[in-house]
Design a protein around this motif. Structure first.
Motif, PDB file in Angstrom:
ATOM      1  N   UNK A 242       0.840  -1.206   0.000  1.00 34.45           N
ATOM      2  CA  UNK A 242       0.000   0.000   0.000  1.00 34.45           C
ATOM      3  C   UNK A 242       0.871   1.250   0.000  1.00 34.45           C
ATOM      4  N   UNK A 243       0.216   2.365  -0.321  1.00 36.36           N
ATOM      5  CA  UNK A 243       0.843   3.682  -0.256  1.00 36.36           C
ATOM      6  C   UNK A 243      -0.052   4.585   0.568  1.00 36.36           C
ATOM      7  N   UNK A 244       0.526   5.290   1.530  1.00 34.24           N
ATOM      8  CA  UNK A 244      -0.268   6.143   2.404  1.00 34.24           C
ATOM      9  C   UNK A 244      -0.695   7.409   1.667  1.00 34.24           C
ATOM     10  N   UNK A 245      -1.957   7.790   1.883  1.00 32.18           N
ATOM     11  CA  UNK A 245      -2.495   8.997   1.253  1.00 32.18           C
ATOM     12  C   UNK A 245      -2.709  10.128   2.246  1.00 32.18           C
ATOM     13  N   UNK A 246      -2.706   9.810   3.545  1.00 27.70           N
ATOM     14  CA  UNK A 246      -2.917  10.843   4.557  1.00 27.70           C
ATOM     15  C   UNK A 246      -3.996  10.440   5.534  1.00 27.70           C
ATOM     16  N   UNK A 251      -8.193   8.355  10.737  1.00 30.69           N
ATOM     17  CA  UNK A 251      -7.909   7.102  10.027  1.00 30.69           C
ATOM     18  C   UNK A 251      -6.887   7.353   8.929  1.00 30.69           C
ATOM     19  N   UNK A 252      -5.991   6.393   8.772  1.00 31.36           N
ATOM     20  CA  UNK A 252      -5.009   6.480   7.703  1.00 31.36           C
ATOM     21  C   UNK A 252      -5.621   5.893   6.432  1.00 31.36           C
ATOM     22  N   UNK A 270       3.560   8.612  10.870  1.00 31.88           N
ATOM     23  CA  UNK A 270       3.794   8.079   9.528  1.00 31.88           C
ATOM     24  C   UNK A 270       3.488   9.149   8.487  1.00 31.88           C
ATOM     25  N   UNK A 271       4.334   9.248   7.508  1.00 37.47           N
ATOM     26  CA  UNK A 271       4.214  10.326   6.518  1.00 37.47           C
ATOM     27  C   UNK A 271       3.330   9.902   5.354  1.00 37.47           C
ATOM     28  N   UNK A 272       2.728  10.905   4.701  1.00 41.72           N
ATOM     29  CA  UNK A 272       1.954  10.636   3.491  1.00 41.72           C
ATOM     30  C   UNK A 272       2.897  10.221   2.361  1.00 41.72           C
TER      31      UNK A 272
END
Length: 355
Positions: A242-246, A251-252, A270-272
């Motif tokens: 996965x890739x974090x969107x913000x 909720x992440x 955790x960074x976007x």
């Protein structure tokens, strides 16, 4: 009851590092497990606590006493081995008394300790039998009684149930935990059996290649693993890249090959736009019907079902290249099912692991 403290404990054989600068604190009176795959260094670590292997570096404390350089006989520890190590020509009582003979205790005190140790493992009445006249489970109880008879401050157990059948292992798990609790011992137990550790330990450490990956209660390590290795080693899980969107409302939000998912279990700060891995336990994934609710919902197709009596394990194709597995208790799907299904799981069950 005494605590155990390891500071930067290391063991090398030539250039090969078996235990790598381990720091660990075992609390007084707790049943602590060292868990990891074969060859990870857990038995070597146990043997160094016992004094059966000499550290290449570091310090071992029992209570406030530095025992790093002390021989086994001066540490007040006792070890239960995987193969029982009973003398075949001796009776049960003689085997239990073996460590007391070495300590040259008087006859009355020796008799008292043997009786108390056999009572603790519920083996009264077997004093006159030889090991060959006992079942595997009874032999293991005698091995534990022999360790208890010397009244150690620390009990060390090296995969003591691995030679027993599954039903007997299950029975003796509760017995060993009862014995440790009633005897008020600090105990360190080595195993590669995840179910054994999860069902017995007060706390445990997962070890990989000589290093401690994570320490905590069984529930914490299972539900909140700190790494992919811990998540994969403890039970079964699904991994999704996965890739974090913000963050949205705490909720992440994650972009995955099967669509957007949300998680409430993620590392602080955790960074976007970070590449991560999501761990989703099989029992967290549910088959949904028209009235079911779930934070994350997917559609897929059952490709395989393995029936296990109390549950069925389904493999579901989701998207073009990914599959998810789930455990369905009280199975409703036919074993030959190959049709579309709706899946769901909650945000707290999506554990985000940094890559």
């Amino acid at each position: 009851m005494v605590p155990i403290t390891l500071r930067q404990v290391t063991k090398r054989y030539g250039s090969h590092v078996v235990v790598d600068h381990v720091d660990l604190a075992v609390e007084a009176g707790e049943l602590f497990f060292l868990l990891g795959p074969s060859g990870c260094g857990k038995t070597t670590l146990l043997r160094m606590i016992a004094g059966l292997a000499e550290p290449s570096g570091g310090t071992i404390l029992l209570g406030d006493r530095d025992v790093t350089a002390l021989p086994t006989g001066r540490r007040n520890t006792a070890m239960v081995f995987q193969n029982y190590a009973l003398w075949p020509h001796m009776t049960v009582a003689e085997n239990v008394a073996f460590g007391l003979d070495v300590r040259r205790l008087g006859a009355a005190e020796k008799k008292r300790r043997v009786a108390a140790a056999l009572a603790a493992v519920r083996m009264e009445g077997f004093e006159g039998r030889k090991p060959a006249q006992l079942s595997g489970g009874q032999q293991q109880r005698v091995a534990v009684a022999r360790a208890l008879a010397v009244e150690p401050a620390v009990l060390l157990l090296d995969e003591p149930l691995s030679n027993l059948d599954a039903k007997l292992r299950l029975e003796l798990r509760g017995e060993i935990r009862r014995i440790c609790t009633e005897s008020r011992l600090t105990a360190v137990y080595v195993t590669h059996d995840q179910e054994e550790a999860l069902s017995m330990a007060d706390r445990m450490a997962v070890i990989d290649r000589g290093r401690i990956c994570q320490v905590g209660s069984p529930k914490d390590l299972y539900a909140r693993p700190a790494s992919r290795f811990v998540a994969d080693f403890l039970g079964q899980t699904n991994f999704l890249p996965a890739r974090t969107l913000g963050l949205e409302d705490g909720r992440l939000v994650l972009d995955t090959p099967v669509g957007r998912l949300c998680s409430t279990t993620y590392p602080a700060g955790i960074a976007a736009d970070s590449e991560v891995t999501c761990s989703i336990r099989l029992e967290a994934v549910r088959l949904l019907d028209a009235t079911s609710r779930a934070d994350n919902r997917l559609e897929g197709r059952v490709t395989e079902t393995v029936y296990r009596g109390f549950m069925a394990q389904h493999t579901v194709a989701v998207g073009d290249t990914l599959t998810l597995r789930l455990n369905e208790f009280k199975p409703r799907l036919n074993a030959a099912a190959n049709g579309p299904v709706k899946l769901g799981f909650d945000a707290e069950d999506v554990v985000v692991l940094p890559d």
